[in-house]
Motif scaffolding. Sequence first.
Motif, PDB file in Angstrom:
ATOM      1  N   LEU A  95       0.853  -1.138   0.209  1.00 12.96           N
ATOM      2  CA  LEU A  95      -0.172   0.019  -0.046  1.00 12.96           C
ATOM      3  C   LEU A  95       0.854   1.315  -0.055  1.00 12.96           C
ATOM      4  O   LEU A  95       0.604   2.234  -0.727  1.00 12.96           O
ATOM      5  CB  LEU A  95      -0.791   0.081   1.012  1.00 12.96           C
ATOM      6  CG  LEU A  95      -1.752   1.354   1.481  1.00 12.96           C
ATOM      7  CD1 LEU A  95      -2.708   1.236  -0.083  1.00 12.96           C
ATOM      8  CD2 LEU A  95      -2.680   1.277   2.658  1.00 12.96           C
ATOM      9  N   LEU A  96       1.943   1.280   0.847  1.00 10.97           N
ATOM     10  CA  LEU A  96       2.839   2.309   0.730  1.00 10.97           C
ATOM     11  C   LEU A  96       3.282   2.643  -0.616  1.00 10.97           C
ATOM     12  O   LEU A  96       3.652   3.725  -1.202  1.00 10.97           O
ATOM     13  CB  LEU A  96       3.949   2.232   1.678  1.00 10.97           C
ATOM     14  CG  LEU A  96       4.919   3.254   2.195  1.00 10.97           C
ATOM     15  CD1 LEU A  96       4.513   4.640   2.312  1.00 10.97           C
ATOM     16  CD2 LEU A  96       6.113   2.750   2.843  1.00 10.97           C
ATOM     17  N   LEU A  97       4.110   1.387  -1.186  1.00  9.06           N
ATOM     18  CA  LEU A  97       4.666   1.629  -2.607  1.00  9.06           C
ATOM     19  C   LEU A  97       3.534   2.176  -3.433  1.00  9.06           C
ATOM     20  O   LEU A  97       3.888   2.987  -4.535  1.00  9.06           O
ATOM     21  CB  LEU A  97       5.032   0.302  -2.975  1.00  9.06           C
ATOM     22  CG  LEU A  97       6.337  -0.080  -2.314  1.00  9.06           C
ATOM     23  CD1 LEU A  97       6.928  -1.483  -2.721  1.00  9.06           C
ATOM     24  CD2 LEU A  97       7.636   0.946  -2.272  1.00  9.06           C
ATOM     25  N   ASN A  98       2.390   1.748  -3.292  1.00  6.37           N
ATOM     26  CA  ASN A  98       1.239   2.094  -4.347  1.00  6.37           C
ATOM     27  C   ASN A  98       0.913   3.760  -4.150  1.00  6.37           C
ATOM     28  O   ASN A  98       0.721   4.400  -5.161  1.00  6.37           O
ATOM     29  CB  ASN A  98       0.032   1.424  -4.016  1.00  6.37           C
ATOM     30  CG  ASN A  98      -1.289   1.681  -5.178  1.00  6.37           C
ATOM     31  OD1 ASN A  98      -0.787   1.488  -6.273  1.00  6.37           O
ATOM     32  ND2 ASN A  98      -2.137   2.123  -4.760  1.00  6.37           N
ATOM     33  N   ASP A  99       0.950   3.968  -2.882  1.00 11.57           N
ATOM     34  CA  ASP A  99       0.887   5.694  -2.683  1.00 11.57           C
ATOM     35  C   ASP A  99       1.772   6.503  -3.163  1.00 11.57           C
ATOM     36  O   ASP A  99       1.821   7.446  -3.688  1.00 11.57           O
ATOM     37  CB  ASP A  99       0.954   5.817  -1.141  1.00 11.57           C
ATOM     38  CG  ASP A  99      -0.417   5.505  -0.394  1.00 11.57           C
ATOM     39  OD1 ASP A  99      -1.524   5.406  -1.234  1.00 11.57           O
ATOM     40  OD2 ASP A  99      -0.526   5.280   0.823  1.00 11.57           O
ATOM     41  N   ILE A 100       3.201   6.049  -3.104  1.00 12.11           N
ATOM     42  CA  ILE A 100       4.364   6.560  -3.749  1.00 12.11           C
ATOM     43  C   ILE A 100       4.099   6.730  -5.399  1.00 12.11           C
ATOM     44  O   ILE A 100       4.417   7.645  -5.839  1.00 12.11           O
ATOM     45  CB  ILE A 100       5.536   5.892  -3.421  1.00 12.11           C
ATOM     46  CG1 ILE A 100       6.012   5.773  -2.030  1.00 12.11           C
ATOM     47  CG2 ILE A 100       6.655   6.296  -4.267  1.00 12.11           C
ATOM     48  CD1 ILE A 100       7.111   5.046  -1.703  1.00 12.11           C
ATOM     49  N   LYS A 101       3.562   5.593  -6.041  1.00  9.21           N
ATOM     50  CA  LYS A 101       3.208   5.563  -7.330  1.00  9.21           C
ATOM     51  C   LYS A 101       2.477   6.658  -7.655  1.00  9.21           C
ATOM     52  O   LYS A 101       2.372   7.417  -8.697  1.00  9.21           O
ATOM     53  CB  LYS A 101       2.997   4.401  -8.103  1.00  9.21           C
ATOM     54  CG  LYS A 101       4.269   3.206  -7.680  1.00  9.21           C
ATOM     55  CD  LYS A 101       3.735   1.895  -8.223  1.00  9.21           C
ATOM     56  CE  LYS A 101       4.945   0.762  -8.282  1.00  9.21           C
ATOM     57  NZ  LYS A 101       4.500  -0.451  -8.666  1.00  9.21           N
ATOM     58  N   ASN A 102       1.378   6.709  -6.934  1.00  8.43           N
ATOM     59  CA  ASN A 102       0.049   7.463  -7.291  1.00  8.43           C
ATOM     60  C   ASN A 102       0.440   8.882  -6.964  1.00  8.43           C
ATOM     61  O   ASN A 102       0.115   9.767  -7.896  1.00  8.43           O
ATOM     62  CB  ASN A 102      -1.195   7.123  -6.224  1.00  8.43           C
ATOM     63  CG  ASN A 102      -1.844   6.005  -6.513  1.00  8.43           C
ATOM     64  OD1 ASN A 102      -1.786   5.415  -7.592  1.00  8.43           O
ATOM     65  ND2 ASN A 102      -2.437   5.276  -5.424  1.00  8.43           N
ATOM     66  N   LEU A 103       1.258   9.188  -5.940  1.00  7.27           N
ATOM     67  CA  LEU A 103       1.751  10.524  -5.730  1.00  7.27           C
ATOM     68  C   LEU A 103       2.579  11.027  -6.891  1.00  7.27           C
ATOM     69  O   LEU A 103       2.545  12.316  -7.439  1.00  7.27           O
ATOM     70  CB  LEU A 103       2.441  10.684  -4.451  1.00  7.27           C
ATOM     71  CG  LEU A 103       3.080  11.982  -3.976  1.00  7.27           C
ATOM     72  CD1 LEU A 103       1.843  13.154  -3.852  1.00  7.27           C
ATOM     73  CD2 LEU A 103       3.915  12.026  -2.680  1.00  7.27           C
ATOM     74  N   ALA A 104       3.438  10.079  -7.545  1.00  7.36           N
ATOM     75  CA  ALA A 104       4.264  10.603  -8.603  1.00  7.36           C
ATOM     76  C   ALA A 104       3.596  10.761  -9.890  1.00  7.36           C
ATOM     77  O   ALA A 104       4.029  11.731 -10.569  1.00  7.36           O
ATOM     78  CB  ALA A 104       5.534   9.421  -8.758  1.00  7.36           C
ATOM     79  N   GLN A 105       2.477  10.034 -10.082  1.00  8.90           N
ATOM     80  CA  GLN A 105       1.537  10.309 -11.110  1.00  8.90           C
ATOM     81  C   GLN A 105       0.611  11.289 -11.157  1.00  8.90           C
ATOM     82  O   GLN A 105      -0.174  11.621 -11.750  1.00  8.90           O
ATOM     83  CB  GLN A 105       1.154   9.068 -11.594  1.00  8.90           C
ATOM     84  CG  GLN A 105       1.901   7.856 -11.830  1.00  8.90           C
ATOM     85  CD  GLN A 105       1.337   6.477 -11.915  1.00  8.90           C
ATOM     86  OE1 GLN A 105       0.274   6.417 -11.908  1.00  8.90           O
ATOM     87  NE2 GLN A 105       2.166   5.534 -12.164  1.00  8.90           N
TER      88      GLN A 105
END
Length: 463
Positions: A95-105
Amino acid sequence: MPTSVLLLILLAAMAVAYRLGSKRAVSVAGGAAGIKTLHSLPAYYGFYLALWTGLPALLVLGLWLGFQDAIITALVQAQLPGDLTAGLSEGRLSLLLNDIKNLAQGNIVSGEITPALQAAADQYVRLQGIATLALWTLVLAVATGGLALTGRQITPSLRARNRVESAILVIMIVCSSIAILTTLGIILSVVFESILFFRKVAWTEFFFGLEWSPQTAMRADQVGAAGAFGAVPLFAGTLLVSFLAMLVAVPIGLMSAIYLAEYAPRAVRAWAKPVLEVLAGIPTVVYGFFAALTLAPFIRDLGGQIGLDVSSESALAAGLVMGIMIIPFVSSLSDDVINAVPQAMRDGSYALGATQSETIRRVIIPAALPGIVGGVLLAVSRAIGETMIVVMAAGLSANLTWNPLESVTTVTVQIVTLLTGDQEFDSAKTLAAFALGLTLFAVTLILNVIALGIVRKYREQYE
């Protein structure tokens, strides 16, 4: 820049390589007069150069895109602060890594945006930029290198046609292998999940149970924690709806095929057949809306006027609309096999004094019967696998009934229902969908094998 632009550049490079290869072959042959000294036609040299320009670069592009995200994610995860990942479970870390990707996009994240999270997102963007630049450089370098190296090999003695045909054969084998392995993977995944289901639920209960209620409780102390997984009502509903659909599709489809093949003038057939087949292109959700909003209320009101108790969602409405949807399927296949009957059989019947109707009944239909039966069996497989119409017109109630005026459900509808929303894939409720899918796959496979066997026998007889 998007990957699609790079793909278009590669395709353009292959077109340029084809042109250069053709001209190079003519040049090394000493002009157009010396083409006969070439082993292959100039076009094959162009194809040879185009293949070696594009295929290695496309292979690199595919492999890079397949591993890029995983590598970047691993690099970002390795650079995360220890206090940010300490004590996180595998699910929380994902979930943390998914938040990082969402924030980057630029998408919405599930929690608060902390400086550490923002730094990780910035790092993710930087790595993606570096990866994109490296991808473009590597792919274009491979394409240019392939063009340069292969261009030097073009000589009159180069067996370009053999090499191009061998390369195309390899491509076709790879594509066939991908299709076969994909099918095998789907089957194995369904089989393995079904085995897990039958470890939780006895196969006798599944295939012979008369009650279907897969809603299991979240805790063992709740009522109905075990659920009921008797699939007989689902099989009965599937057979009922499919039978009603065939009652509509087979007579209308067969009669329309006979008319178009034997009676209709050429001008009528030219526009009637395409108009009939337009039904096959209508999305099933449109049929579902028609069944739910028009036909089902009409059947309910009509039944009420004559004293019948008709459910607002009935198997009859779903079966009738599904039959209308399958009419082009039956009609097209039947029309093809009727037209495939040799004209000599018609002429012989007419020579013996038979009328056109007698010829159709006693000669053409018996001769075309194997193909017609094969088409009907394929149509039955199509009806068994239909979902949307049943969802919208027949309902979700697993009733064990043969009354077409009541609400029923089918195997495909329950598969969709069981897998909708957030589910735990270790519960009997979710695993039941795979058991239903395996059963449906086995039934449709048997029907298709029988149909193809009948059609093959017919073709061997008249071709």
